[in-house]
Design an enzyme around this catalytic site. Structure first.
Site, PDB file in Angstrom:
ATOM      1  CG  HIS A 108      41.171  42.359  37.868  1.00 50.26           C
ATOM      2  ND1 HIS A 108      42.441  42.098  37.394  1.00 50.26           N
ATOM      3  CD2 HIS A 108      40.331  42.102  36.827  1.00 50.26           C
ATOM      4  CE1 HIS A 108      42.351  41.705  36.127  1.00 50.26           C
ATOM      5  NE2 HIS A 108      41.089  41.721  35.761  1.00 50.26           N
ATOM      6  CB  CYS A 166      42.557  41.254  32.163  1.00 54.02           C
ATOM      7  SG  CYS A 166      41.166  42.376  32.044  1.00 54.02           S
TER       8      CYS A 166
END
Lengths: 385, 350, 132
Positions: free
Chosen positions: A333, A83
């Site tokens: 996200h 991420c």
């Protein structure tokens, strides 16, 4: 090393973009950043993407996306750090410019996550943890952060309400962001009564599954004004640190050592401290994450992140607004894109172009982008030049 | 030279379902089942338990009691009618988990409920023949009864493991005997999920004929009578059959009760009489003699005479007792959960 | 899904809890590794993990990854074994609602995953509440 500035940023509306492919989403953001900068070429491109392979079955993104841009021969590099892929792609772009290797570099991030079902998405995200000694046992990312949350609650007395306060605040910010995936207000009660994902974390403690991309154009600071009409934003610090991949190998289960280390390096590079920041964009993949991050960044005392989050300290109008964009929680996200979107928000804040969510007198912002359970952290500090 | 058990262990899953819970779903009369079959509840394996996992746990208990280096075990025979793989041995996983590989002979046994005693029989014989210092025989099953069938009230899960050797014996094998005929009382064809049985034919011409003939043959061969035995254990397809066999052979209830686990355990198939034996060894005293007769449909019985030695008292406390596991915090489940755990619900194909 | 070779390679750890102790600083690596995370030492002696420990933290998974959906809700915890080594594994045979930090647990051999109806069955360890 040359000083580096950002002269252009781009991002599309994030969400479940059923009609758009991975390459289209990326290209839209890249074109917008190039247009924003007003440049007619880029010399190299970096793309942060966590798992093109598992989400859309596509790797070799450097070549594919350089081609999509119609800039075929330029070097295109895919960067992966779970991420934190986007933040790290931006850092690689900065290093390429700082080193003198390239002058105009495009830093991008992208993730197309909705082409697979929930189980497959959960699996793809879990590959950021230790496959053989964490995931083999059926743990998920919400599960890993839930274990960190339980440790933080047990050790520091952090409460369920304090976790909820992070979601309430970030959704309140996200309402002001026209590109956010979930621009709706939520109440603490709604968070605490939402569907359980991994006890104690509920669905409204979690960032969503998102399609999206973001891009930024990076150039040498001393060429910024001649290349672009945009007010340049100076990259005052770029730092990266790692930690043990498996959560169980960390000395303290709810202390983000990689974030603390990257922040320490960044503050040193920029010659500033937490008190000198106007605002931060941080990696609130789960509510507990933001609590741990503000501790590691030195915005709150160790163990007191929960109380700080609930006190209003980090809300727009508070002493140090955190995630004015709505954060991962409300904005969305798309994992590989998140780090670059943080840069975009920071640049727009420093330009004073954020409308209703504008932080007053924003002169210096910090971004913190994290991979896995904090095994990677990339921190940048950006300033008005 | 004397040969016998040097280490033993059992494993009982913690989940249970009551007879009433099954009877309720199928509209059956629970009190009559409970009385007729003398069954109250049975163990249920969770989806993460199978013949291999239970065999590993039972064998680890046996290794602990034997106090030996598992690398010295020369053979492993896992007896079961529910081996997780149709092709690929259970024994390889179990031996690997114990640290008994690679110098070890391995075979999976199959003979309905007799597969466990069969493994014990062969393992014991190899040690007796001087082929190896130690050999391991295991009986384990996660048996399935067809939904609504009488077998569903009894088919349960459990395991027992026995290490045979020549030193530090806890129960000497004084004699063995085997009795077998071709008797189609219970079977499962290849690719069929549930077994079938021949109803009341499974009684007299099958279970009782073989168990009683085996017990009588073994006592005749060894010139013993029920009076020579402190304990006896017979295969337990339900609560009733072993009690009736004991009665017909002249064994008092008091001699069979300790190993009579089926009323609350159910029928653990290959694990049945071996687990009964482990429950007896947990409390046996030096000098006690035990008669053990297994039964496997198809059909046959293996008989053993064990004489407990002075060494038993040193090992009884080294691993969990069988009855202690049976009584340890049972987790009761409903029929829906049971059906899910046992793969009885049709789901989307993967 | 996990293929044969990848599964088989981890058997010493998953079945027998084989770990490696750094000859220089004494830190135990599980699984064994080439370089000690504590002191960069390169010499190790084989050790076996303790098989009982204490729950340090845990979660109860309600939304599972592919292959684990039938098991929800299930508990996963980080357990500090009695030799000080921490491992992550499921905690099973317990009432998830009553699980607590500090609970004593022991390792048991269980099925962890299977590659569909026709693929290999993957075994390993889970924790269960320790008796007493």
């Amino acid at each position: 090393m040359r000083e580096v500035a950002v002269i252009g940023v781009g991002m599309n509306r994030w969400g479940e973009l059923w009609e758009k492919s991975h390459r289209t989403i990326w290209t839209e953001a890249a074109l917008e950043a190039i247009a924003d900068a007003g440049v007619d070429r880029v010399d190299a491109m970096y793309v942060g993407c966590m798992s093109g392979g598992l989400f859309v079955g596509q790797e070799h993104l450097g070549a594919m996306l350089a081609d999509q841009l119609g800039m075929g021969p330029i070097p295109g590099t895919r960067v992966e750090s779970a991420c934190a892929s986007g933040g790290l792609a931006f850092r690689q772009a900065c290093l390429a410019v700082a080193s003198g290797a390239h002058d105009i570099v495009l830093a991008t991030g992208v993730e197309k996550m909705t082409d697979v079902d929930g189980g497959a998405a959960t699996y793809a995200l879990s590959t950021a943890a230790d496959q053989e000694y964490e995931c083999y046992h059926g743990i998920t990312f919400p599960g890993l952060y839930a274990m960190m949350a339980r440790d933080h609650m047990h050790r520091h007395g952090t409460t369920r309400q304090q976790l909820a306060a992070v979601a309430v605040k970030n959704h309140a910010h996200g309402v002001l962001n026209p590109l956010a995936q979930f621009p709706m207000k939520v109440t603490a009660e709604q968070v605490m009564e939402s569907v359980m994902v991994a006890d104690p974390l509920r669905i409204l403690d979690c960032s969503p599954i998102t399609d999206g991309a973001a891009a930024a154009v990076v150039v040498p600071l001393d060429m910024a004004r001649q290349l672009s009409k945009q007010p340049p934003v100076r990259v005052a610090a770029s730092a990266h640190a790692t930690d043990a991949l498996a959560l169980h190998d960390r000395a303290d289960l709810s202390w983000l050592a990689s974030t603390a280390k990257a922040a320490e390096l960044a503050y040193k590079q920029a010659g500033v401290g937490p008190k000198d920041l106007s605002f931060c964009e941080v990696h609130d993949c789960f509510t507990i994450a933001e609590i741990m991050v503000i501790e590691a960044l030195g915005l709150a005392e160790r163990g007191k992140g929960g109380a700080a989050a609930a006190s209003g300290l980090t809300a727009l109008g508070g002493k140090i607004p955190v995630n004015p964009s709505g954060g991962l929680k409300s904005k969305g996200h798309p994992v590989g894109a998140t780090g670059v979107a943080q840069i975009r928000e920071t640049v727009l804040q420093l330009r004073g172009a954020c409308g209703q969510r504008q932080v007053k007198n924003a002169s210096r912002g910090l971004t913190q982008n994290m991979g896995g359970t904090g095994a990677s952290t990339v921190v940048h500090i950006l300033e008005r030049a | 030279m004397e040969v016998g058990i040097v280490g033993y262990g059992a494993y009982v899953p913690r989940h249970r379902i009551k007879v009433e819970e099954i009877a309720k779903v199928w509209g059956a009369d629970a009190p009559s089942y409970k009385k007729g079959l003398m069954l109250r509840e049975k163990s249920v394996p969770t989806p993460d338990q199978d013949t291999i996992t239970m065999s590993v746990e039972a064998a680890r208990h046996a290794v602990r009691r034997a106090g030996i280096d598992p690398a010295l075990i020369g053979a492993i025979y896992v007896g079961s009618e529910s081996h997780p793989y149709a092709v690929k041995p259970s024994g390889t996983v179990v031996a690997e988990a114990l640290g008994a590989t690679p110098e070890i002979h391995c075979a999976d046994m199959e003979f309905a409920c007799k597969a466990g005693s069969e493994g014990m029989f062969v393992a014991l014989s190899l040690v007796k023949a001087g082929q190896m210092p130690y050999a391991l025989g295991i009986g384990a099953d996660t048996s399935q009864g067809a939904p609504g069938d009488a077998l569903e009230y009894s088919a349960s899960a459990g395991a027992a493991a026995y290490i045979f050797g020549r030193e530090k014996i806890v129960a000497v094998c004084e004699d063995t005997y085997a009795y077998m005929t071709d008797t189609p009382d219970f079977w499962r064809r290849e690719y069929q999920f549930y077994p079938r049985h021949a109803g009341r034919y499974t009684g007299e011409p099958a279970y009782f004929k073989h168990v009683l003939s085996c017990a009588r043959g073994l006592m005749a061969k060894s010139k013993t009578t029920p009076a020579d035995f402190r304990w006896a254990v017979f295969h337990q397809p339900n609560g009733k059959f072993p009690m009736r066999a004991a009665q017909e052979l002249g064994f008092s209830k008091e001699k069979v009760e300790q190993g009579w686990l089926s009323p609350t355990l159910g029928n653990t198939y290959s694990g049945s009489s071996p687990m009964g034996l482990s429950a007896i060894l947990d409390v046996a005293k030096p000098g006690d003699r035990i008669l053990m007769v297994s039964y496997g449909s198809g059909a046959g019985s293996d008989g053993f005479i064990w004489r407990v030695t002075d060494h038993i008292t040193a090992v009884q406390g080294l691993a969990p007792h069988t009855r202690a596991q049976l009584e340890d915090r049972p987790i009761y489940i409903d029929y829906g959960t049971y059906a899910k755990y046992r793969g009885k619900i049709r789901k989307l194909a993967e | 899904m996990i293929g044969s070779a990848r599964y088989w390679r981890e058997i010493p750890q998953r079945y027998r809890y084989e770990a490696a102790k750094c000859a220089k600083c004494g830190r135990v690596a599980f699984p064994p590794r080439l370089v000690c995370a504590g002191c960069r030492g390169r010499e190790f002696t084989p050790v076996k993990l303790a098989q009982t420990g204490v729950v340090e933290t845990f979660t109860v998974i309600h939304v599972a990854p592919t292959g684990f959906g039938d098991e929800t809700p299930y508990a996963v915890g980080i357990v500090k074994l009695d030799d000080g080594v921490r491992v992550t594994a499921q905690i099973t045979d317990c009432e998830t609602g009553k699980l607590a930090i500090g609970d004593r647990v022991k390792l048991e051999f269980r099925r962890l995953q299977q590659d569909g109806e026709s693929g290999i069955i993957c075994y390993g360890y889970k924790f269960v509440p320790a008796i007493g």
